[in-house]
Write a protein that holds these residues in place. Structure first.
Motif, PDB file in Angstrom:
ATOM      1  N   VAL A 179      71.508  23.644  27.370  1.00  0.00           N
ATOM      2  CA  VAL A 179      72.913  24.016  27.172  1.00  0.00           C
ATOM      3  C   VAL A 179      73.668  22.782  26.694  1.00  0.00           C
ATOM      4  CG1 VAL A 179      75.018  24.929  28.212  1.00  0.00           C
ATOM      5  CG2 VAL A 179      72.782  25.770  28.986  1.00  0.00           C
ATOM      6  N   LYS A 180      74.221  22.850  25.488  1.00  0.00           N
ATOM      7  CA  LYS A 180      74.877  21.695  24.880  1.00  0.00           C
ATOM      8  C   LYS A 180      76.215  22.129  24.291  1.00  0.00           C
ATOM      9  CE  LYS A 180      71.192  21.857  22.510  1.00  0.00           C
ATOM     10  NZ  LYS A 180      70.385  22.677  23.443  1.00  0.00           N
ATOM     11  N   SER A 181      77.149  21.220  24.191  1.00  0.00           N
ATOM     12  CA  SER A 181      78.405  21.539  23.523  1.00  0.00           C
ATOM     13  C   SER A 181      78.198  21.541  22.017  1.00  0.00           C
ATOM     14  CB  SER A 181      79.490  20.526  23.894  1.00  0.00           C
ATOM     15  OG  SER A 181      79.263  19.286  23.239  1.00  0.00           O
ATOM     16  N   ARG A 182      79.056  22.270  21.316  1.00  0.00           N
ATOM     17  CA  ARG A 182      78.961  22.306  19.857  1.00  0.00           C
ATOM     18  C   ARG A 182      79.156  20.912  19.248  1.00  0.00           C
ATOM     19  NH1 ARG A 182      79.321  27.550  17.756  1.00  0.00           N
ATOM     20  NH2 ARG A 182      79.586  29.116  19.407  1.00  0.00           N
ATOM     21  N   ARG A 183      80.074  20.171  19.798  1.00  0.00           N
ATOM     22  CA  ARG A 183      80.333  18.833  19.264  1.00  0.00           C
ATOM     23  C   ARG A 183      79.121  17.924  19.456  1.00  0.00           C
ATOM     24  NH1 ARG A 183      85.671  15.032  20.389  1.00  0.00           N
ATOM     25  NH2 ARG A 183      84.966  13.218  19.202  1.00  0.00           N
ATOM     26  N   ALA A 184      78.465  18.020  20.639  1.00  0.00           N
ATOM     27  CA  ALA A 184      77.283  17.189  20.908  1.00  0.00           C
ATOM     28  C   ALA A 184      76.157  17.542  19.938  1.00  0.00           C
ATOM     29  CB  ALA A 184      76.835  17.372  22.347  1.00  0.00           C
ATOM     30  N   ILE A 185      75.960  18.834  19.676  1.00  0.00           N
ATOM     31  CA  ILE A 185      74.913  19.255  18.742  1.00  0.00           C
ATOM     32  C   ILE A 185      75.196  18.706  17.350  1.00  0.00           C
ATOM     33  CG2 ILE A 185      73.858  21.243  17.589  1.00  0.00           C
ATOM     34  CD1 ILE A 185      74.550  22.858  20.184  1.00  0.00           C
TER      35      ILE A 185
ATOM     36  N   GLY B 131      70.640  12.005  13.306  1.00  0.00           N
ATOM     37  CA  GLY B 131      69.408  12.520  12.734  1.00  0.00           C
ATOM     38  C   GLY B 131      68.532  13.295  13.685  1.00  0.00           C
ATOM     39  N   VAL B 132      69.098  13.803  14.780  1.00  0.00           N
ATOM     40  CA  VAL B 132      68.308  14.593  15.729  1.00  0.00           C
ATOM     41  C   VAL B 132      68.017  15.958  15.112  1.00  0.00           C
ATOM     42  CG1 VAL B 132      68.249  15.641  18.020  1.00  0.00           C
ATOM     43  CG2 VAL B 132      69.312  13.401  17.704  1.00  0.00           C
ATOM     44  N   ARG B 133      66.763  16.377  15.164  1.00  0.00           N
ATOM     45  CA  ARG B 133      66.361  17.654  14.592  1.00  0.00           C
ATOM     46  C   ARG B 133      65.740  18.596  15.615  1.00  0.00           C
ATOM     47  NH1 ARG B 133      69.369  15.996  11.597  1.00  0.00           N
ATOM     48  NH2 ARG B 133      69.260  15.674   9.344  1.00  0.00           N
ATOM     49  N   THR B 134      65.424  18.087  16.794  1.00  0.00           N
ATOM     50  CA  THR B 134      64.772  18.903  17.823  1.00  0.00           C
ATOM     51  C   THR B 134      65.769  19.286  18.907  1.00  0.00           C
ATOM     52  OG1 THR B 134      62.654  17.819  17.422  1.00  0.00           O
ATOM     53  CG2 THR B 134      62.904  18.995  19.508  1.00  0.00           C
ATOM     54  N   PHE B 135      65.927  20.590  19.124  1.00  0.00           N
ATOM     55  CA  PHE B 135      66.873  21.098  20.113  1.00  0.00           C
ATOM     56  C   PHE B 135      66.194  22.181  20.955  1.00  0.00           C
ATOM     57  CE2 PHE B 135      69.399  19.545  16.587  1.00  0.00           C
ATOM     58  CZ  PHE B 135      70.429  18.852  17.215  1.00  0.00           C
ATOM     59  N   SER B 136      66.455  22.134  22.256  1.00  0.00           N
ATOM     60  CA  SER B 136      65.930  23.134  23.183  1.00  0.00           C
ATOM     61  C   SER B 136      66.970  24.233  23.405  1.00  0.00           C
ATOM     62  CB  SER B 136      65.579  22.473  24.517  1.00  0.00           C
ATOM     63  OG  SER B 136      65.161  23.428  25.466  1.00  0.00           O
ATOM     64  N   LEU B 137      66.502  25.425  23.754  1.00  0.00           N
ATOM     65  CA  LEU B 137      67.388  26.548  24.021  1.00  0.00           C
ATOM     66  C   LEU B 137      66.670  27.545  24.917  1.00  0.00           C
ATOM     67  CD1 LEU B 137      66.661  29.254  21.742  1.00  0.00           C
ATOM     68  CD2 LEU B 137      66.625  27.077  20.500  1.00  0.00           C
TER      69      LEU B 137
ATOM     70  N   LEU C 105      70.987  29.558  20.748  1.00  0.00           N
ATOM     71  CA  LEU C 105      70.412  29.509  19.409  1.00  0.00           C
ATOM     72  C   LEU C 105      71.505  29.645  18.357  1.00  0.00           C
ATOM     73  CD1 LEU C 105      68.097  29.518  17.372  1.00  0.00           C
ATOM     74  CD2 LEU C 105      67.793  31.962  17.825  1.00  0.00           C
ATOM     75  N   ALA C 106      72.381  30.630  18.534  1.00  0.00           N
ATOM     76  CA  ALA C 106      73.476  30.823  17.581  1.00  0.00           C
ATOM     77  C   ALA C 106      74.380  29.598  17.529  1.00  0.00           C
ATOM     78  CB  ALA C 106      74.281  32.070  17.973  1.00  0.00           C
ATOM     79  N   LYS C 107      74.633  28.986  18.681  1.00  0.00           N
ATOM     80  CA  LYS C 107      75.482  27.792  18.745  1.00  0.00           C
ATOM     81  C   LYS C 107      74.857  26.637  17.970  1.00  0.00           C
ATOM     82  CE  LYS C 107      76.688  26.653  22.925  1.00  0.00           C
ATOM     83  NZ  LYS C 107      76.560  25.972  24.254  1.00  0.00           N
ATOM     84  N   ILE C 108      73.550  26.449  18.132  1.00  0.00           N
ATOM     85  CA  ILE C 108      72.850  25.366  17.425  1.00  0.00           C
ATOM     86  C   ILE C 108      72.917  25.586  15.918  1.00  0.00           C
ATOM     87  CG2 ILE C 108      70.587  24.322  17.006  1.00  0.00           C
ATOM     88  CD1 ILE C 108      69.929  24.957  19.967  1.00  0.00           C
ATOM     89  N   LEU C 109      72.660  26.805  15.487  1.00  0.00           N
ATOM     90  CA  LEU C 109      72.683  27.106  14.055  1.00  0.00           C
ATOM     91  C   LEU C 109      74.084  26.932  13.476  1.00  0.00           C
ATOM     92  CD1 LEU C 109      70.370  30.259  14.026  1.00  0.00           C
ATOM     93  CD2 LEU C 109      69.771  27.914  13.360  1.00  0.00           C
TER      94      LEU C 109
ATOM     95  N   SER D  65      76.524  25.036  14.664  1.00  0.00           N
ATOM     96  CA  SER D  65      76.964  23.639  14.742  1.00  0.00           C
ATOM     97  C   SER D  65      76.274  22.746  13.730  1.00  0.00           C
ATOM     98  CB  SER D  65      76.718  23.098  16.154  1.00  0.00           C
ATOM     99  OG  SER D  65      77.421  23.854  17.118  1.00  0.00           O
ATOM    100  N   THR D  66      75.137  23.192  13.203  1.00  0.00           N
ATOM    101  CA  THR D  66      74.417  22.410  12.191  1.00  0.00           C
ATOM    102  C   THR D  66      74.541  23.028  10.803  1.00  0.00           C
ATOM    103  OG1 THR D  66      72.355  23.616  12.661  1.00  0.00           O
ATOM    104  CG2 THR D  66      72.734  21.563  13.874  1.00  0.00           C
ATOM    105  N   GLY D  67      75.487  23.951  10.633  1.00  0.00           N
ATOM    106  CA  GLY D  67      75.710  24.551   9.332  1.00  0.00           C
ATOM    107  C   GLY D  67      74.569  25.415   8.853  1.00  0.00           C
ATOM    108  N   GLY D  68      73.894  26.056   9.788  1.00  0.00           N
ATOM    109  CA  GLY D  68      72.762  26.911   9.431  1.00  0.00           C
ATOM    110  C   GLY D  68      71.566  26.134   8.917  1.00  0.00           C
ATOM    111  N   ALA D  69      71.382  24.933   9.422  1.00  0.00           N
ATOM    112  CA  ALA D  69      70.296  24.056   8.962  1.00  0.00           C
ATOM    113  C   ALA D  69      68.937  24.726   9.123  1.00  0.00           C
ATOM    114  CB  ALA D  69      70.323  22.742   9.737  1.00  0.00           C
ATOM    115  N   LYS D  70      68.055  24.485   8.163  1.00  0.00           N
ATOM    116  CA  LYS D  70      66.707  25.047   8.194  1.00  0.00           C
ATOM    117  C   LYS D  70      65.649  24.011   8.554  1.00  0.00           C
ATOM    118  CE  LYS D  70      67.789  29.265   6.981  1.00  0.00           C
ATOM    119  NZ  LYS D  70      67.575  30.405   7.915  1.00  0.00           N
ATOM    120  N   ASP D  71      66.085  22.760   8.782  1.00  0.00           N
ATOM    121  CA  ASP D  71      65.115  21.693   9.087  1.00  0.00           C
ATOM    122  C   ASP D  71      65.069  21.374  10.574  1.00  0.00           C
ATOM    123  OD1 ASP D  71      67.650  20.597   9.235  1.00  0.00           O
ATOM    124  OD2 ASP D  71      67.114  18.702   8.248  1.00  0.00           O
TER     125      ASP D  71
END
Length: 422
Positions: A94-100, A108-114, A120-124, A126-132
């Protein structure tokens, strides 16, 4: 404030420190890191929450650890400042949108737990729908065999996991993984096999393949009354369970050891400010470095140091309980802690095996909690890695042999590399 000293006794007799002192040793961290890199057939991510001290991060970095499990943006910043090339995995579910966003864009963090569709929706988002992204779905476990189960707060349940795994798989063009945490101070190697079997079943139900299997943390250390199986048994169980998982040939195996890497490194030197029968009032406690001694009621190993060079110490041992310096009555450590019967005000007590969740848990409540740091040349008070001698204070009727403390020879080092199934 940081100093260097040869022994804790020298420090007591030369300086009579006013504040608690964290007595730290680099060698146990180096040896533990070498052991895990030699025996775990995968990638080691140090769980920074166990001990975020700068010297720990630097020692692990110098020992070859290049990956870190972080749980907050502040831990991200800490590790990147000390090891700019480090690989980070943001494994708090569980992370804040700003932290993500900050972790992704600035560090450059690319690994996130959920563990939920919402995260999952929050991570996507907050990263602009990143695919990497490397998206790691955390499963709930039973917690059986763990001294401190971690079953209630995090983890997708069995009925939730397949849909979440499928959603994570579809959300990234990079890697999708599955993880779990069997609980802190896990005393049963088979707990990892059970969790890995459950993870495999969830993947099959979801109809997806994982690129990463993360077995989390929970690897134990050694405390009076808590002598775990040999660490090699944990590695063997994990290796066999990984062979049985429904994963592809390039699937990576990860682990997040924390306690087992740093517990042996640090002991806390605290002064007796009052004796009241079998109760010793110390200048450190629950709001300082002794959280687990209070709330988990662990009887950590102890050793008496007397400032008077000519003062003899009784050979008779008696059980004591501790109180910390704050005005809160919960600041109580029941022990029992076995010490010389003649302990008095002004004596110092070294409390061992507090390298994990000791200094990391300290607060400033009531104006207490500050401590100094001294680097020692001494061996730890107990060791799973053969770093004797041991100084666990036990009742006179007990011996170290009775407790069957496990010893390992020091590994020769050499990283085996990331584990691949094939």
């Amino acid at each position: 404030m940081t100093h260097h000293s040869q022994t804790a006794l020298n420090l007591v007799r030369e300086q009579s420190p006013e504040r608690p002192v964290a007595l730290v040793r680099r060698a146990p961290v180096t040896v533990a890191a070498q052991w895990f890199q030699s025996h775990f057939k995968g990638e080691i991510f140090y769980a920074v929450k166990a001990n975020p001290s700068a010297w720990v991060i630097e020692t692990l970095r110098d020992a070859g650890v290049r990956a870190f499990d972080v749980a907050s943006i502040n831990e991200v910043k800490l590790v990147k400042a000390l090891s700019p090339e480090a690989r980070l995995a943001f494994m708090h579910p569980v992370k804040s949108r700003r932290a993500i966003a900050e972790a992704y864009y600035d560090f450059g963090v690319r690994t996130f737990s959920l563990d939920t569709q919402e995260e999952l929706a929050k991570i996507l988002d907050s990263t602009g729908g990143a695919k990497d992204l490397n998206l790691i779905v955390r499963l709930a476990t039973s917690g059986e065999g763990a001294n401190l189960p971690l079953t209630n707060k995090f983890g997708a349940q069995v009925y939730e996991a397949p849909a979440l795994l499928l959603a994570a798989r579809q959300a990234t063009q990079d890697k999708m993984g599955i993880s779990f945490h069997v609980g802190s101070q896990c005393m049963r190697p088979t707990a990892y096999a059970a969790a890995m079997s459950a993870a495999s079943r969830s993947l099959v139900r979801a109809g997806v393949l994982a690129d990463i299997v993360d077995v989390g943390g929970g690897f134990p250390s050694i405390y009076p009354g808590m002598v775990p199986p040999a660490l090699s048994e944990y590695m063997d169980v994990i290796d066999r369970a990984f062979e049985d998982m429904k994963v592809h040939e390039a699937t990576e195996l990860w682990a997040e050891p924390g306690r087992s890497l740093v517990a042996e490194s640090t002991s806390i030197l605290t002064r007796v400010d009052l004796r009241k029968g079998d109760a010793l009032y110390l200048n450190d406690g629950a709001y300082g470095n002794l959280f687990d001694a209070t709330h988990a009621k662990w009887p950590f190993p102890v050793k008496l140091h007397r400032a008077d060079a000519g003062g003899e110490v009784s050979s008779e041992l008696k059980p004591f309980r501790f109180y910390g310096p704050t005005c809160d009555s919960i600041d109580h450590m029941p022990g029992p802690f076995w010490l010389p019967a003649d302990v008095v005000e002004g004596d110092y007590i070294e409390i061992g095996m507090l390298g994990a969740y000791g200094v990391a848990m300290a607060t400033g409540f009531n104006g207490y909690g500050e401590s100094d740091t001294v680097f020692l040349d001494e061996a730890p008070m107990a060791s799973l890695f053969g770093l004797g001698p041991r100084h666990i204070s036990l009742p006179r009727s007990e011996t170290l042999e009775d407790n069957k403390i496990v010893r390992f020879s020091r590994p020769k080092g050499g990283k085996k590399g990331r584990r691949r199934r094939g």
